[in-house]
Design a protein around this motif. Structure first.
Motif, PDB file in Angstrom:
ATOM      1  N   ALA A  51      57.453  34.013  49.258  1.00 63.16           N
ATOM      2  CA  ALA A  51      58.665  33.470  50.045  1.00 63.16           C
ATOM      3  C   ALA A  51      57.862  32.975  51.401  1.00 63.16           C
ATOM      4  O   ALA A  51      58.613  31.831  51.566  1.00 63.16           O
ATOM      5  N   ALA A  52      57.011  33.424  51.841  1.00 62.59           N
ATOM      6  CA  ALA A  52      56.326  32.866  53.037  1.00 62.59           C
ATOM      7  C   ALA A  52      55.560  31.734  52.702  1.00 62.59           C
ATOM      8  O   ALA A  52      55.788  30.482  53.205  1.00 62.59           O
ATOM      9  N   ALA A  53      54.986  31.429  51.525  1.00 57.32           N
ATOM     10  CA  ALA A  53      54.451  30.192  51.161  1.00 57.32           C
ATOM     11  C   ALA A  53      55.575  29.137  50.801  1.00 57.32           C
ATOM     12  O   ALA A  53      55.637  28.054  51.591  1.00 57.32           O
ATOM     13  N   GLU A  54      56.752  29.656  50.160  1.00 55.86           N
ATOM     14  CA  GLU A  54      57.661  28.749  49.965  1.00 55.86           C
ATOM     15  C   GLU A  54      58.541  28.102  51.265  1.00 55.86           C
ATOM     16  O   GLU A  54      59.018  27.239  51.374  1.00 55.86           O
ATOM     17  N   GLY A  55      58.493  29.181  52.208  1.00 53.95           N
ATOM     18  CA  GLY A  55      59.024  28.942  53.593  1.00 53.95           C
ATOM     19  C   GLY A  55      58.283  28.086  54.468  1.00 53.95           C
ATOM     20  O   GLY A  55      58.915  27.578  55.717  1.00 53.95           O
ATOM     21  N   CYS A  56      57.170  27.806  54.204  1.00 60.40           N
ATOM     22  CA  CYS A  56      56.022  27.005  55.251  1.00 60.40           C
ATOM     23  C   CYS A  56      56.715  25.717  55.254  1.00 60.40           C
ATOM     24  O   CYS A  56      56.551  25.070  54.276  1.00 60.40           O
ATOM     25  N   PRO A  57      57.040  25.245  56.608  1.00 63.76           N
ATOM     26  CA  PRO A  57      57.569  24.078  56.753  1.00 63.76           C
ATOM     27  C   PRO A  57      56.625  22.919  56.355  1.00 63.76           C
ATOM     28  O   PRO A  57      57.056  21.640  56.060  1.00 63.76           O
ATOM     29  N   VAL A  58      55.345  23.311  56.203  1.00 64.69           N
ATOM     30  CA  VAL A  58      54.406  21.958  56.110  1.00 64.69           C
ATOM     31  C   VAL A  58      53.503  22.427  54.733  1.00 64.69           C
ATOM     32  O   VAL A  58      52.415  21.750  54.369  1.00 64.69           O
ATOM     33  N   GLU A  59      54.020  23.374  53.797  1.00 68.82           N
ATOM     34  CA  GLU A  59      53.269  23.692  52.563  1.00 68.82           C
ATOM     35  C   GLU A  59      51.795  24.095  52.736  1.00 68.82           C
ATOM     36  O   GLU A  59      50.948  23.411  52.038  1.00 68.82           O
ATOM     37  N   ALA A  60      51.386  24.869  53.869  1.00 68.73           N
ATOM     38  CA  ALA A  60      49.909  24.757  53.959  1.00 68.73           C
ATOM     39  C   ALA A  60      49.397  26.227  53.517  1.00 68.73           C
ATOM     40  O   ALA A  60      48.034  26.314  53.254  1.00 68.73           O
ATOM     41  N   ILE A  61      50.195  26.918  52.563  1.00 68.01           N
ATOM     42  CA  ILE A  61      49.745  27.897  51.878  1.00 68.01           C
ATOM     43  C   ILE A  61      49.797  27.673  50.523  1.00 68.01           C
ATOM     44  O   ILE A  61      50.867  27.131  49.979  1.00 68.01           O
ATOM     45  N   SER A  62      48.801  28.110  49.692  1.00 65.19           N
ATOM     46  CA  SER A  62      48.518  27.774  48.437  1.00 65.19           C
ATOM     47  C   SER A  62      48.111  29.321  47.908  1.00 65.19           C
ATOM     48  O   SER A  62      47.472  30.244  48.297  1.00 65.19           O
ATOM     49  N   ILE A  63      48.746  29.500  46.495  1.00 66.75           N
ATOM     50  CA  ILE A  63      48.467  30.817  46.002  1.00 66.75           C
ATOM     51  C   ILE A  63      48.234  30.447  44.522  1.00 66.75           C
ATOM     52  O   ILE A  63      48.856  29.644  43.682  1.00 66.75           O
ATOM     53  N   THR A  64      46.905  31.140  44.082  1.00 64.04           N
ATOM     54  CA  THR A  64      46.423  31.027  42.506  1.00 64.04           C
ATOM     55  C   THR A  64      46.256  32.330  42.117  1.00 64.04           C
ATOM     56  O   THR A  64      46.078  33.218  42.720  1.00 64.04           O
ATOM     57  N   LEU A  65      46.166  32.462  40.656  1.00 60.18           N
ATOM     58  CA  LEU A  65      46.084  33.737  39.987  1.00 60.18           C
ATOM     59  C   LEU A  65      44.484  34.096  39.929  1.00 60.18           C
ATOM     60  O   LEU A  65      43.801  33.014  39.867  1.00 60.18           O
TER      61      LEU A  65
END
Length: 77
Positions: A51-65
């Protein structure tokens, strides 16, 4: 056993809004320059971190397996 995620914040994109900390205080922190950092680079899959990644206004967060490196967020186009 659940998925493990690798979480990164692109600090060249991060604007320090603090939304990630608001959504997932156990997953992120802001440094003295108001740049976001994950508490841990690898963690168990977590809805709040997503939710934090989705809510980042500039999409600065990336998540990988961790296993396999498939992208969790942002969605591939």
């Amino acid at each position: 056993m659940g998925d493990r995620w690798h979480v990164e914040v692109d600090r060249t994109v991060c604007i320090g809004s603090g939304m990630c900390v608001n959504h997932a205080p156990q997953g992120f922190r802001l440094d003295t320059a108001r740049q976001s950092h994950p508490h841990e680079a690898e963690l168990d899959a977590n809805e709040r971190v997503l939710a934090a990644a989705e809510g980042c206004p500039v999409e600065a967060i990336s998540i990988t397996l961790v296993d396999g490196g498939e992208t969790v967020f942002p969605p591939e186009e």
